[in-house]
Design a protein around this motif. Structure first.
Motif, PDB file in Angstrom:
ATOM      1  N   TYR A 172      -7.745   6.973  -6.118  1.00  0.00           N
ATOM      2  CA  TYR A 172      -7.665   6.556  -6.903  1.00  0.00           C
ATOM      3  C   TYR A 172      -9.025   5.969  -7.298  1.00  0.00           C
ATOM      4  CZ  TYR A 172      -3.694   8.833  -8.340  1.00  0.00           C
ATOM      5  OH  TYR A 172      -2.534   9.343  -9.345  1.00  0.00           O
ATOM      6  N   ILE A 173      -9.590   4.812  -6.773  1.00  0.00           N
ATOM      7  CA  ILE A 173     -10.463   4.321  -6.524  1.00  0.00           C
ATOM      8  C   ILE A 173     -12.133   4.865  -6.320  1.00  0.00           C
ATOM      9  CG2 ILE A 173     -12.413   2.527  -5.453  1.00  0.00           C
ATOM     10  CD1 ILE A 173      -8.723   0.999  -4.612  1.00  0.00           C
ATOM     11  N   ASP A 174     -11.592   6.346  -5.441  1.00  0.00           N
ATOM     12  CA  ASP A 174     -13.081   6.406  -4.755  1.00  0.00           C
ATOM     13  C   ASP A 174     -12.917   8.040  -6.356  1.00  0.00           C
ATOM     14  OD1 ASP A 174     -14.462   8.101  -3.557  1.00  0.00           O
ATOM     15  OD2 ASP A 174     -13.872  10.143  -3.667  1.00  0.00           O
ATOM     16  N   TYR A 228      -5.863   0.933  -8.195  1.00  0.00           N
ATOM     17  CA  TYR A 228      -5.569   0.481  -7.637  1.00  0.00           C
ATOM     18  C   TYR A 228      -3.421   0.534  -7.910  1.00  0.00           C
ATOM     19  CZ  TYR A 228      -4.212  -1.468  -3.207  1.00  0.00           C
ATOM     20  OH  TYR A 228      -3.170  -1.843  -1.656  1.00  0.00           O
ATOM     21  N   LEU A 229      -3.605  -0.260  -8.659  1.00  0.00           N
ATOM     22  CA  LEU A 229      -2.457  -0.486  -9.321  1.00  0.00           C
ATOM     23  C   LEU A 229      -1.663   0.938  -9.848  1.00  0.00           C
ATOM     24  CD1 LEU A 229      -0.503  -2.012 -10.468  1.00  0.00           C
ATOM     25  CD2 LEU A 229      -1.629  -2.261 -12.903  1.00  0.00           C
ATOM     26  N   TYR A 230      -2.402   1.418 -10.711  1.00  0.00           N
ATOM     27  CA  TYR A 230      -2.306   2.893 -11.313  1.00  0.00           C
ATOM     28  C   TYR A 230      -1.530   3.628  -9.890  1.00  0.00           C
ATOM     29  CZ  TYR A 230      -1.223   7.135 -13.992  1.00  0.00           C
ATOM     30  OH  TYR A 230      -0.863   8.374 -14.316  1.00  0.00           O
ATOM     31  N   ALA A 231      -2.130   3.552  -8.649  1.00  0.00           N
ATOM     32  CA  ALA A 231      -1.064   4.365  -7.795  1.00  0.00           C
ATOM     33  C   ALA A 231      -0.110   3.493  -7.134  1.00  0.00           C
ATOM     34  CB  ALA A 231      -2.286   3.992  -6.800  1.00  0.00           C
ATOM     35  N   ASN A 275       5.791  -7.572  -6.002  1.00  0.00           N
ATOM     36  CA  ASN A 275       5.877  -6.207  -6.159  1.00  0.00           C
ATOM     37  C   ASN A 275       4.975  -4.602  -6.185  1.00  0.00           C
ATOM     38  OD1 ASN A 275       7.734  -7.971  -6.151  1.00  0.00           O
ATOM     39  ND2 ASN A 275       9.746  -6.359  -6.872  1.00  0.00           N
ATOM     40  N   LEU A 276       4.218  -5.744  -7.160  1.00  0.00           N
ATOM     41  CA  LEU A 276       3.158  -3.975  -7.721  1.00  0.00           C
ATOM     42  C   LEU A 276       1.713  -5.124  -7.915  1.00  0.00           C
ATOM     43  CD1 LEU A 276       5.182  -2.391 -10.408  1.00  0.00           C
ATOM     44  CD2 LEU A 276       4.830  -1.119  -7.673  1.00  0.00           C
ATOM     45  N   VAL A 325       0.740  -1.206  -0.133  1.00  0.00           N
ATOM     46  CA  VAL A 325       0.129  -0.088  -0.231  1.00  0.00           C
ATOM     47  C   VAL A 325       1.038   1.020   0.300  1.00  0.00           C
ATOM     48  CG1 VAL A 325      -1.848   1.054   1.309  1.00  0.00           C
ATOM     49  CG2 VAL A 325      -1.563  -1.496   1.124  1.00  0.00           C
ATOM     50  N   VAL A 326       0.881   2.099  -0.785  1.00  0.00           N
ATOM     51  CA  VAL A 326       1.745   3.512  -1.719  1.00  0.00           C
ATOM     52  C   VAL A 326       1.224   4.517  -1.011  1.00  0.00           C
ATOM     53  CG1 VAL A 326       2.659   1.726  -3.070  1.00  0.00           C
ATOM     54  CG2 VAL A 326       1.706   3.395  -4.010  1.00  0.00           C
TER      55      VAL A 326
END
Length: 375
Positions: A16-18, A241-244, A182-183, A9-10
């Motif tokens: 972004y999800i919101d 989530y991934l884009y963050a 990792n991501l 969790v970064v």
């Protein structure tokens, strides 16, 4: 207990999800799917990247793109996750397992050519622990025999081979963004395409066999069923989530690499004494600190060491049971040549905790306990 893994969790994931929820477009192929695809294309140099619901599904897409038929053969290592084989066996192919190199745990490129028959359609190198297979040799063999290369780069995001991103070295590359990687996007993956002429067909396969992607781009006035396919498109919420994480990937890489290097330096004295072995990174390979493992003398010592670490609050684990010795592997595959290293090396390997946010003092504690075991 120091857990083996914690999903990364970064920061920025909730925002972004919101935003994706407020856009009223959450089913996939919206803003965040496109952003992730573009980011991965730019960072890897792939002709096209398509997010998928998992690396398993990326491999299944590759199997469909290969047009596999009943009786075809696909060469791969036995020391890998079941999806590497499943994706091709589901299309009717047979898995032909080849022994691994003991230094990297990757497929032994020197044994591949002798496993090729007139039925061989593809070679599937698996980049174990984010360390590349010997791709120049593998690609040369594939080219001379007219067969395709599908890279299982599930663990290889941000790793390179001679300056090129893993996943871009074969005809198709497959990434994983599972929570253990990792991501992460929880569950998810991507397929990387090297041939721009296959992009449209890949889009059709990913969209249940329809030309829906062309419809949404305004290239056709209605879409219809045109080929085989399935539902391989992930939700926009997963993509958000991934884009963050993609935007902060360097921080994740640096954090993991710092701990990987710390493990290596602190455990070198045990290696020098000959009681354990450490990972080997061949020249030309830049890894991503996906995993840190050690090798004990044998299965008996490994079992005792894992138990000892657990009794000290450390969750260390072993990895794959070789596929060729499993019930399904016996039914759907065969081992080409001798199993000199696959089983023996797999029984010695122990994976140590490594994840984004693992503290340096935790790594130091783990290394001290391993040293204590051997004292």
């Amino acid at each position: 207990m120091i857990s083996f893994n914690q999903p990364p969790v970064v920061g920025g994931e909730e925002e972004y999800i919101d935003d994706a929820i407020k856009s009223r477009k959450i089913s996939g192929d919206g803003k965040y799917t496109k952003l992730c695809n573009r980011w991965l294309e730019q960072s890897t140099g792939a002709k096209k990247v398509l997010l998928t619901t998992s690396c398993t599904h990326a491999l299944e897409m590759a199997a469909l793109l290969l047009d596999l038929r009943e009786g075809d053969e696909v060469i791969m290592p036995s020391f890998t996750f079941v999806s590497t084989a499943d994706a091709f066996i589901m299309r009717g192919a047979k898995a032909v397992f080849v022994d691994i190199r003991p230094d990297t745990m990757n497929i032994d490129e020197k044994l591949i050519e002798s496993a090729i028959t007139e039925k061989t359609k593809a070679i599937v190198p698996v980049h174990y622990a984010g360390v590349s297979c010997e791709m120049d040799t593998i690609n040369d063999i594939a080219h001379r025999h007219g067969i395709k290369v599908v890279e299982d780069a599930a663990q290889g995001v941000m790793s390179t081979y001679k300056g090129k991103a893993l996943g871009t070295l074969g005809h198709y590359g497959c990434y994983s963004f599972h929570e253990t990687k990792n991501l992460s996007m929880g569950e998810g993956g991507a397929i990387l395409l090297s041939d721009e002429h296959e992009i449209e067909r890949a889009e059709i396969i990913r969209e249940k066999g329809t030309n829906r992607s062309k419809f949404f781009r305004g290239e056709i006035d209605k879409y219809t069923w045109v080929s085989l396919g399935s539902s391989y498109l992930p939700s926009e919420l997963n993509a958000a989530y991934l884009y963050a994480q993609l935007q902060k990937c360097q921080s994740v890489y640096d954090d993991r690499m710092r701990n990987w290097n710390m493990y290596y330096e602190m455990l070198k004295p045990l290696r020098d004494r000959g009681v354990i072995e450490l990972p080997v990174i061949p020249e030309g390979c830049v890894h991503n600190a996906h995993m840190f493992y050690i090798k004990a003398k044998d299965l008996e010592v490994r079992t005792k060491l894992i138990s000892y670490l657990k009794s000290n609050g450390i969750d260390a684990v072993f990895h794959y049971i070789p596929l060729h010795s499993s019930p399904a592997g016996i039914k759907y595959g065969s081992f080409a040549g001798d199993d000199n290293y696959t089983t023996k090396e797999s029984e010695r390997l122990i994976r140590l905790p490594l994840y984004y946010g693992l503290k340096s003092d935790q790594v130091e504690f783990i290394c001290e306990k391993i040293g204590g075991f051997y004292r």
